[in-house]
Design an enzyme around this catalytic site. Structure first.
Site, mmCIF file in Angstrom:
data_model
loop_
_atom_site.group_PDB
_atom_site.id
_atom_site.type_symbol
_atom_site.label_atom_id
_atom_site.label_comp_id
_atom_site.label_asym_id
_atom_site.label_seq_id
_atom_site.Cartn_x
_atom_site.Cartn_y
_atom_site.Cartn_z
ATOM 1 N N CYS A 1 1.163 -1.139 0.432
ATOM 2 C CA CYS A 1 -0.058 0.058 -0.028
ATOM 3 C C CYS A 1 0.735 1.359 0.024
ATOM 4 C CB CYS A 1 -0.202 -0.152 1.199
ATOM 5 S SG CYS A 1 -1.977 2.041 1.163
ATOM 6 N N ASP B 1 -1.698 15.704 -2.132
ATOM 7 C CA ASP B 1 -2.582 15.163 -2.997
ATOM 8 C C ASP B 1 -1.699 15.389 -4.525
ATOM 9 O OD1 ASP B 1 -3.074 14.105 -5.781
ATOM 10 O OD2 ASP B 1 -5.463 13.673 -4.229
ATOM 11 N N HIS C 1 -3.510 0.225 8.326
ATOM 12 C CA HIS C 1 -3.903 0.156 7.074
ATOM 13 C C HIS C 1 -5.867 -0.393 6.770
ATOM 14 C CE1 HIS C 1 -4.171 -1.055 3.374
ATOM 15 N NE2 HIS C 1 -4.761 -1.939 3.076
ATOM 16 N N ASN D 1 -14.330 8.353 -1.415
ATOM 17 C CA ASN D 1 -13.950 7.387 -2.431
ATOM 18 C C ASN D 1 -14.452 6.056 -2.069
ATOM 19 O OD1 ASN D 1 -14.836 9.435 -4.730
ATOM 20 N ND2 ASN D 1 -12.252 9.240 -5.242
ATOM 21 N N GLY E 1 -14.433 5.519 -7.310
ATOM 22 C CA GLY E 1 -13.874 5.475 -7.680
ATOM 23 C C GLY E 1 -12.514 5.253 -7.125
ATOM 24 N N HIS F 1 -6.327 2.495 0.662
ATOM 25 C CA HIS F 1 -5.955 2.753 2.222
ATOM 26 C C HIS F 1 -7.657 4.168 2.122
ATOM 27 C CE1 HIS F 1 -3.754 3.708 5.032
ATOM 28 N NE2 HIS F 1 -4.551 4.379 5.471
ATOM 29 N N HIS G 1 -9.354 6.686 2.724
ATOM 30 C CA HIS G 1 -8.719 8.644 2.926
ATOM 31 C C HIS G 1 -9.666 9.420 1.915
ATOM 32 C CE1 HIS G 1 -7.716 6.957 -1.027
ATOM 33 N NE2 HIS G 1 -8.077 8.209 -1.351
#
Length: 112
Positions: A5, A31, A47, A87, A93, A98, A100
């Site tokens: 991940c 991002d 996680h 998402n 999407g 993980h 977020h």
């Protein structure tokens, strides 16, 4: 931690990120492919693949994430408002599995 991940690798400092907030349970970073002038990702350090995988045992963690979002948004210039997005699953999407929260917005001129 899930060894494949990318977000777990960011938590573990194996991959660099532009961190804007961190505590014992949460990490928030910019991002790398922003879709707004401010585009942050808030993740739990543990996680959890998606919101669909959250159970009652995650209630405190999810609550902490939601309560932390407004302060992180303000600290990053989003005084006039912001958008949050989670998402969930491929059909929703989600690209990184993980959990977020996307925090998106445009700083309002003169409010910083």
């Amino acid at each position: 931690m899930s060894e494949n991940c990318i977000f777990c690798k960011i938590v573990d400092k194996q991959i660099p990120a532009s961190v804007v907030y961190e505590d014992d349970e949460l990490l928030c970073f910019k991002d790398i492919n922003p879709s707004a002038p401010v585009h942050l990702l808030l993740i739990p350090k543990v996680h959890l693949a998606s919101l669909a995988d959250a159970g009652a045992e995650h209630a405190d963690l999810l609550g902490k994430m939601m309560v932390r979002v407004p302060q992180i948004a303000r600290d990053n210039g989003l005084h006039a408002g912001f958008k949050t997005q989670i998402n969930t699953g491929r059909g929703g999407g989600q690209e990184v599995f993980h959990l977020h929260v996307h925090v998106l917005g445009t700083p309002a001129p003169g409010l910083d």
